[in-house]
Design an enzyme around this catalytic site. Structure first.
Site, mmCIF file in Angstrom:
data_model
loop_
_atom_site.group_PDB
_atom_site.id
_atom_site.type_symbol
_atom_site.label_atom_id
_atom_site.label_comp_id
_atom_site.label_asym_id
_atom_site.label_seq_id
_atom_site.Cartn_x
_atom_site.Cartn_y
_atom_site.Cartn_z
ATOM 1 N N LYS A 68 11.962 8.577 -31.647
ATOM 2 C CA LYS A 68 11.079 8.245 -30.331
ATOM 3 C C LYS A 68 10.671 6.889 -30.616
ATOM 4 O O LYS A 68 10.624 6.337 -29.392
ATOM 5 C CB LYS A 68 10.198 9.288 -30.246
ATOM 6 C CG LYS A 68 10.596 10.664 -29.719
ATOM 7 C CD LYS A 68 9.582 11.514 -29.259
ATOM 8 C CE LYS A 68 10.256 12.916 -28.558
ATOM 9 N NZ LYS A 68 9.132 13.915 -27.907
ATOM 10 N N LYS A 127 22.374 15.972 -25.403
ATOM 11 C CA LYS A 127 21.695 16.859 -24.680
ATOM 12 C C LYS A 127 21.325 16.590 -23.500
ATOM 13 O O LYS A 127 21.200 15.646 -22.809
ATOM 14 C CB LYS A 127 20.500 17.113 -25.560
ATOM 15 C CG LYS A 127 19.527 18.323 -25.431
ATOM 16 C CD LYS A 127 18.530 18.539 -26.392
ATOM 17 C CE LYS A 127 17.695 19.693 -26.038
ATOM 18 N NZ LYS A 127 16.340 19.786 -27.143
ATOM 19 N N LYS A 176 16.344 14.494 -18.859
ATOM 20 C CA LYS A 176 16.156 14.122 -17.511
ATOM 21 C C LYS A 176 15.844 12.456 -17.722
ATOM 22 O O LYS A 176 16.104 11.896 -16.484
ATOM 23 C CB LYS A 176 14.195 14.363 -17.413
ATOM 24 C CG LYS A 176 13.692 13.621 -16.179
ATOM 25 C CD LYS A 176 12.131 13.914 -16.187
ATOM 26 C CE LYS A 176 11.522 13.146 -15.149
ATOM 27 N NZ LYS A 176 10.033 12.723 -15.177
#
Length: 333
Positions: A114, A198, A201
């Site tokens: 991240k 995956k 959004k």
């Protein structure tokens, strides 16, 4: 055997099929198992590890709660609340951050993913996120936590923290090291455009995902355009190897039908993808359309959603506040 279950979902807004099949559907099933004690949390404190628009965050908290309810979570059977309403989460997190070790956090692969290349610009909150997750779980003496593979490492850290606290203060079994509940099938729903990624959004293409508020026409169009390969559908699961898009569509269908993938292959083996896509669209519309209608209905009544979350927070606070008081006594405060 009865389980104490805790899990949380970040209020990102516009939840999609991956969130539902990979997590929320499982939450409902666990809630409906006899004697399970379930606590489900909208983890808004986790959300602010990345900058959020305040108005959008408030709306997303409500939308996540609405999705929980529309999916079948029952606030009379489970505790449903948002994290920031229970101060014990922040207080417990600080206490446990004094137990956790830098070396443990440095091994967390999700932070590296991240934070990216320039981790010096990442927030401290993003770095110590797993400590807050540990507090979330252990304040409720949760015995089991439904997690995906990407969160398994965080749960191992949680167990390390529990064991160190218990050893440091000579309080055997005070903090419960939780066990993972890993969904064996369909825990990772992949992108409709790329079976190696995956469903997310954050993907720029809306065609990559089925949003839980999508219309019937949108669902049909997205499934029609979903990536496949030129080969017929196989008869046995071993032949799905190196066919990620085929495996993903068959997995979605199997999960919606509550059947294993072998049963689905018996149904579609040797057939073309057009037949699978037609049936998959029907299954999605049957499941998603009533959910979308209910989500939109609930979002039109924000006061009701706020009351559900506040009532749940009061129940959660009674448990979590008491645990923090006990922690303070043990520490010597």
């Amino acid at each position: 055997m009865a389980k104490k279950i805790f899990s949380g979902v970040q209020p990102t807004g516009n939840l999609h099929l991956g969130n539902y099949l990979g997590a929320i559907k499982n939450f409902v099933e666990l809630q409906n198992e006899k004697d399970n004690n379930c606590i489900y949390c909208v983890v808004d404190l986790h959300a602010i590890t990345l900058k959020q628009d305040p108005k959008e965050l408030k709306n997303n908290i409500r939308e996540t709660a609405a999705t929980f309810l529309a999916s079948g979570l029952n606030p009379n059977k489970s505790i449903l609340f948002n994290q920031s309403l229970v101060p014990a989460h922040s207080e417990g997190s600080w206490i446990l951050s004094c137990i956790g070790r830098m070396g443990w956090l440095n091994r967390m692969t999700q932070f590296k993913e991240k934070a990216g290349k320039d981790k010096e610009k990442a927030s401290v909150g993003l770095y110590i996120y797993p400590i807050l997750m540990a507090a979330d779980i252990m304040l409720y003496d949760a015995t089991h936590v439904p997690v995906g593979d990407d969160q398994k490492q965080h749960l191992e850290l949680c167990r390390d923290i529990a064991q160190k606290f218990n050893n440091d203060y000579n309080v055997e079994d005070f903090l419960v090291p939780p066990e993972p509940l890993i969904q064996k099938q369909f825990s990772r729903i992949m992108s409709l455009k790329d079976g190696s990624k995956k469903m997310s959004k954050s993907d720029v293409s809306d065609l990559s995902r089925i949003n839980l508020k999508d219309s019937k026409d949108l669902i049909i169009n997205k499934i029609k355009k979903a990536k496949t390969d030129p080969h017929p559908i196989p008869n046995i699961v071993e032949e799905l190897e190196n066919r990620p898009e085929a495996e993903n569509l068959l997995g979605i269908y199997s999960s919606l039908k509550n059947q294993n993938i072998n049963t689905t292959l018996k149904e579609f083996g040797g057939k073309n993808f057009s037949e699978l896509k037609t049936n998959l669209s029907e299954q999605l519309i049957d499941k998603i359309s009533p959910m979308a209608k209910e989500i939109n209905k609930l979002l039109n009544d924000p006061a009701y959603l706020d009351k559900i979350l506040l009532d749940g927070a009061e129940k959660a606070n009674d448990i979590a506040e008491n645990k923090v008081k006990e922690m303070k006594k043990i520490i010597g405060f």
